[in-house]
Structure formats: C-alpha cells, structure tokens
Design an enzyme around this catalytic site. Sequence first.
Site, PDB file in Angstrom:
ATOM      1  N   LYS A 147      -6.682  42.449   6.088  1.00 16.66           N
ATOM      2  CA  LYS A 147      -6.348  41.020   6.067  1.00 16.66           C
ATOM      3  C   LYS A 147      -4.857  40.781   5.847  1.00 16.66           C
ATOM      4  O   LYS A 147      -4.294  39.845   6.428  1.00 16.66           O
ATOM      5  CB  LYS A 147      -7.164  40.286   5.007  1.00 16.66           C
ATOM      6  N   THR A 148      -4.204  41.612   5.032  1.00 13.78           N
ATOM      7  CA  THR A 148      -2.761  41.432   4.829  1.00 13.78           C
ATOM      8  C   THR A 148      -2.013  41.680   6.125  1.00 13.78           C
ATOM      9  O   THR A 148      -1.029  40.990   6.446  1.00 13.78           O
ATOM     10  CB  THR A 148      -2.254  42.370   3.722  1.00 13.78           C
ATOM     11  N   ASP A 187      -4.497  32.915   1.041  1.00 11.14           N
ATOM     12  CA  ASP A 187      -5.208  34.187   0.895  1.00 11.14           C
ATOM     13  C   ASP A 187      -6.208  34.083  -0.258  1.00 11.14           C
ATOM     14  O   ASP A 187      -6.065  33.236  -1.144  1.00 11.14           O
ATOM     15  CB  ASP A 187      -4.187  35.293   0.610  1.00 11.14           C
ATOM     16  N   GLU A 188      -7.219  34.954  -0.258  1.00 12.93           N
ATOM     17  CA  GLU A 188      -8.241  35.010  -1.313  1.00 12.93           C
ATOM     18  C   GLU A 188      -8.850  33.629  -1.563  1.00 12.93           C
ATOM     19  O   GLU A 188      -9.025  33.197  -2.707  1.00 12.93           O
ATOM     20  CB  GLU A 188      -7.633  35.568  -2.617  1.00 12.93           C
ATOM     21  N   GLN A 224     -16.609  38.794  -2.271  1.00 15.38           N
ATOM     22  CA  GLN A 224     -15.702  39.212  -3.339  1.00 15.38           C
ATOM     23  C   GLN A 224     -15.306  38.054  -4.254  1.00 15.38           C
ATOM     24  O   GLN A 224     -14.276  38.120  -4.931  1.00 15.38           O
ATOM     25  CB  GLN A 224     -14.445  39.869  -2.743  1.00 15.38           C
ATOM     26  N   ARG A 242     -13.481  49.725  -3.797  1.00 11.50           N
ATOM     27  CA  ARG A 242     -12.149  50.179  -4.217  1.00 11.50           C
ATOM     28  C   ARG A 242     -11.957  51.656  -3.852  1.00 11.50           C
ATOM     29  O   ARG A 242     -10.831  52.143  -3.838  1.00 11.50           O
ATOM     30  CB  ARG A 242     -11.958  50.036  -5.734  1.00 11.50           C
TER      31      ARG A 242
END
Length: 764
Positions: free
Chosen positions: A32-33, A219-220, A250, A601
């Site tokens: 996504k970044t 974002d997020e 998330q 993770r």
Amino acid sequence: MNLKELLNKEQYEAVVTTEGPLLILAGAGSGKTRVLTYRIAHLINDLKVYPSQILAITFTNKAAGEMRERVKALVGDEADRMWVSTFHSSCVRILRREIDKLGYEKNFSIYDTSDQKTLIKQCMKELNINEKDIEDKEIIKKISRQKDNLISPEQFKTDNEKNYRMNKIADVYLLYQKKLKSNNALDFDDLIYKTVELFRKNPDVLEFYRRKFEYILVDEYQDTNKSQYEFSRILAESHKNICVVGDDDQCIYEFRGADIRNILDFEKDYPEAKVVKLEQNYRSVGNILDAANSVISNNTDRKSKVLRTDSEAGEKVKVYRAFSDIDEGNFVANQIKRMVEEGYSNSDFAVLYRTNAQSRIFEECFVRQSIPYKLVGGLGFYDRKEIKDILAYLRLIVNFHDDISLLRIINVPKRSIGNSTIDKMQEFANSIDDCLYNVILDIENVPGIARRSITSISKFAELINSLKAKKDMMSVSELLQAILDETGYVEELKNSNEIEYQSRSENIEQLISAAVEFENSSEDKSAEAFLETVALVAAVDSMDEKSGNVVLMTFHSAKGLEFPVVFMVGMENGLFPSSLAFNNDKEMEESRRLCYVGITRARKKLFMTSAEVRRVYGRTVGYEESEFLNEIPKELKEHLNGIGKSYNSYSGGQIESKRVTYNMNNEYNNTNSIKKTNYNNSIIVADLIKNDDVKSEVKNEVKSEVKKLTNSEATIGRKIKHAKFGIGTIISINKDGRDIKLTIAFDNMGIKTFLLGLAPLELL
C-alpha cells in the site's frame, strides 16, 4: 515511469484512478505504501498537479517520513512542497496559523498525558470530587472519548443532566477546557477537535484549505475516529478527490475510539466511490498467509478479500505448549539462540504479547542467556523525569501562560519555595483570573508570602526572563544548554548521590543531541517547532529496526512492522482472547483482527506459544490454548512438543515428563489419559518432571507451581462439554457457599450458570 511495469494490475488501477472518491482495500503486505507513493508521483509528474495541493495523512511520524522519502526519490525536491504528515501534525500546522480565531495565542503549548493528569487533578480538587468516587483516569478517558466524537463540554453536560456520575465528569470537562485555554494549551485530542471546530466556525478558513488541498490521501483509514473522519470529510466535501487506504481486517484500535464503520461504510458516504482490492501479498510465505486467512475468515463484520502470494509455502506455523510461563520464556530464548547460531541476526526476531506485563518473563530469560533486546512501549525517553523537567523550562520560556510547566519546575532544582507558598500563589491567581507567571512577576503584592520566599521567587522570575531574552538569539540546543547551566540542574543531580545519576545525565545529553538532529533536519528550527516534534513522537517512531536487538512489544505496537521471525506468545483463552471477548462478539472480532495483525508481521517463520500454567496478578492460573490456534488448519501447523513434554533451558532441550493428577490428600496418581476428568472438584493437573538429569532448581520450581494451583481444573478460558448444552467456554468463576458457580458461554446455546458440584460438566 512505466507504471504498468512497476505495479501489479490492482496497484496500477489504484494509482491512475485520481478523480473522485476511491477506497483502496489493502491487505497486509500488499504494497500500500508503494501504491500511495506512486499515486502521488503520478499526480505530480504526469498530471502536473502542484505538490502543495496534495495532503497525505498517515498515523505515525515514522510512516510519514518513509512516505516523504519515497516520494522524493520519485519526484525530487518537489516533494518538500507537499504535506505528508500525521493527522495531529497537520492540525498543529493549521492551528499555528489560525488558532487566534478561536481565542488562543499561536504559541500554545501541547500537553502530554502527564500534564493532562495534573490539570485534571486540579479540576477535581476545585470541584471537591473525591478520587475514591471517580478516578482521574476514568475522567480523562471519558473526556478524550467526547473529543474524539466532537462532543463539546456544554453538550456533554446537557446530555447527562439526569446522570449524577456523568454530570460530575461533565463539570470537570467544562473546568478542564477553561483551564486549558487560560494556560494557552491544548491536549493531544484537542489538536484535531479544535481544527474541526475552527473549520466549522470559520467558513473562510475552511474554504482556503479546501482550495489548497485538491487531492487528499488518508492511510490506515480503518483506524480513524469520528474527529479524524470529519476532518477528512469536511476538507474533501467540495471536490471529493479523497483516496482512503486501509484494511478492515486490521482495525485494532476501537478501544482508542477507532470506528471500523468509517471504512466499511465508505461507499455509503460516497455512493460514486470506486473500490480497488489489493490482495497480492509480498511479505509472508504461503503457510503463514494461509494461517492468517483461516483465522480472519471467522469474522463476519468485514469486507471479503483473500490474501494470496507467489512465494513458496515455507515452514509450517510452529506451535509450542509450555508447562509454565517460565518454560515459555526459556523456549523462546533457546530458539532465538539456536537461529542466531544458524545465521539470523537478533534484530530479525520480534516477541509479541497481548499486555506489557507479559514482557517481564522474557526480559529475565533474555538477560540470563545474554540475548540483547529492546522493549517497545515501556517508559519512553520523553517520559523520563529529567527530560520532562528540562522541557518544562523550555515550554515556559515559549509560553508564559503554561501554569502546568511552571508548577513542575518552580522548585526544581530546589529553591526553598514550598507547597504552602505555591498554594497561596495559585489561590491569588484564581482570584484575579490570571496566569501564575504574572503573579510571580508581582509577587510583592501577593498576601501571605514570607520575605524569604519572595526573594526565591523573584530570583526564579529573573532566571526565566533571562532565558526568555536568549530564546531568539540561540539555537534550541544552545538554549537547552543555557537552561542546564543557569538552573544548576545537572549539578544538583551530581550532588544528590543518586544511583541513577549517570544514566539521567546521559539522558540529558541525549536530549541535546536530539535538538541538534532537529536543527539539522528541520526547516523550522524554532523552539516551538522542536516542542511540537517532541509532543508528537510515538514509541514505534523511535524504534531502530537495525539496532541488533530482539524486539519485545505488544501486538498493537507491532502494527505496520514486519520481521523475518515472529513469536506470538501467551496464546491462551482468557489471555488472548481475553475472557471478556467470549461474551462480546464485537470484542472477539477485534481480538481476532489483532491476532491476524500478529500473524501477518512474520515473513519467514512464525511461532505461536502458550503455557499450561502462568502467574497472573500474583496467582497461578491455567488456560486452554487460544481459540485462534484452533482456527488454523492442522495441515498448516507443526507441534514442537507432544503431550507431557516440556522445554527446559537448563538441560538445553526437551525433557520427558509424566502427567499426573494431584488431589487434596496429596496423593499422586499416574494417568495416561489425555482427557482430564473432574473426579471430586479438587483435582489439579500438572506436569511433574521425572528426569534425574534436570537440575534441582527446576524440579523445585515445578513442584512449587503444583502447590500454588487452585483446587479445581475449572479456570477461566477452559473449554468444557455439558451433557445437554454441548461445548462451551468458562468465562467467570465465583464462590457459592461450599460450591463454585461457573458462568459458561456455549457455542450454540448462549450463556448459562451452573454449580460445579451438580452440573454434568466434562473438561475437554
């Protein structure tokens, strides 16, 4: 740039869809970044959008810095003209220019949680609220939630007129906001709350920023609360060029006010919105990814998506059932030591747990085995007393209205200014509705102050005035050094003979170094800008991923990070998920999302561990393996020890143990049965080590654990079977005369209560 070659199909679609509302559902590790940075580069390079017209918002300074650097690599120095920052940093930047329209001065202070607590206690004292009746932490939490939801003190007061407790909290909220304003200060929640208020009360200001930010990226988005949601919505209301990126799977910060409905209902807010799903994972091997998909698929309140990967299947998820929490710690330490010998670095490992209290066992095991580690989320650098003291001087120099900072350092170092004198000054300041510093400047006219105290206070005022005069002539690092020199702070530390003198002095030196780094990297080098940077720093922002240390952190702190090897510890019902989750579907789903975050993770290897018994709040308890472990298919898991085996650091490997039952008559009975049977409500099950090679301290440790166990196998989180109602989970245990009352959440029959001695219950 040839975007089609650089991006996969879904990423490309997300990058080139620039006009109108866009929801990018970005699964863990889906790049996504990369999408956000290429989208910004596409706007600037290909569509010739002015960088200053772009607002990109992230949740941490670390993420903002990473995005800024990656954009700069694609578009050059043009990136410096756009806003890439957190919600709070963006709002501070706006408020520094516009807050005078709300009646504040532009040099306002930003109060941290410690300052906030001090001010709340002042308010409670003035309102005669006993902390035994209402704790300050409850009030702080309630006020924070009101600000997150954009509810003013007046509205909160009106809404709770008939609720005595909430009405008292509303009184504190009213007085607290009044005191914040008189101190020319904002707390952390105010930064967004006041910016939205600014926009709502000043249409011309809102219109300016709407024209300025023609393209907004968030974002997020799944972690936004109402105030963050409204800040984004109101800015994008006219052009609707808003791109939000997030993953509903998330969303793990609902306890902080995050509202998952913001991302789930995006298409209701923007019916014309386009949705792009990023499901290609570039982080984890196949088995880890399949395990994550298996767990999260059990949630119902989510948007459908399944992560996929082109990488190899990799190793299976490694599951270890320890005898005790100490055994669990030893197991993790030994696994890390072994893998380091095989070529891994210490920084390749992360140990994730549900609560900070769980770190102690692992810290002790790591120290014993000389494993370097870094604890994330403990006492932060800027939370240390000596750092807060020096920064309080700097804040007072910047903002004379800051009573909280003044009270912190008026007698630090000691100046013979006692609490009685300070109380008299505060009373006088309240009576004339003025700040404490102005009272100090006119101390001769304050009634009841002794001549000796007047002399000390006058010297303090001279000191602050002298430092204030140097503020605009010195860099921040020079000003901090002047504070240290002229206050004699370090000299007093040295004379105190404190054991921590050396480390506290080193911390102060680090503060000076931080100021120098700030001066070298920031365009605005003022003391105000430095204080903003300090106020907005987060624990994970300061984490050095290449420090050569094993990382110990909570699942919440790990979000956004990745490691080659991850240990998810404490995977037990009653701990993760907590016992409360079994009675609350919403909480269970958030716990499952947190588990999903933990699993994703890991890049190469994932360990999931639990313990038969552990110490919780001073007592020994036993929990069954986590429901989340059971949701991972058998073919994806590898059990590292069988029933009746324990891992012991002293002998360097697995040792055989024998499962026995221990009853109230201290009789030991061998049993080969895996299933535990409750014979007479007084059976304790334990692994008693029978290997003569094990050192005596290990045997004694195990035997002591047996003696500390409760007199029943029934513990919170245990799975049971009822002859009529089927399988359920124990969610609470209470004494009832000579018997024990169990509350059980059944899988298909709801919640029911039984007396243990009478109910036909079988422990699974």
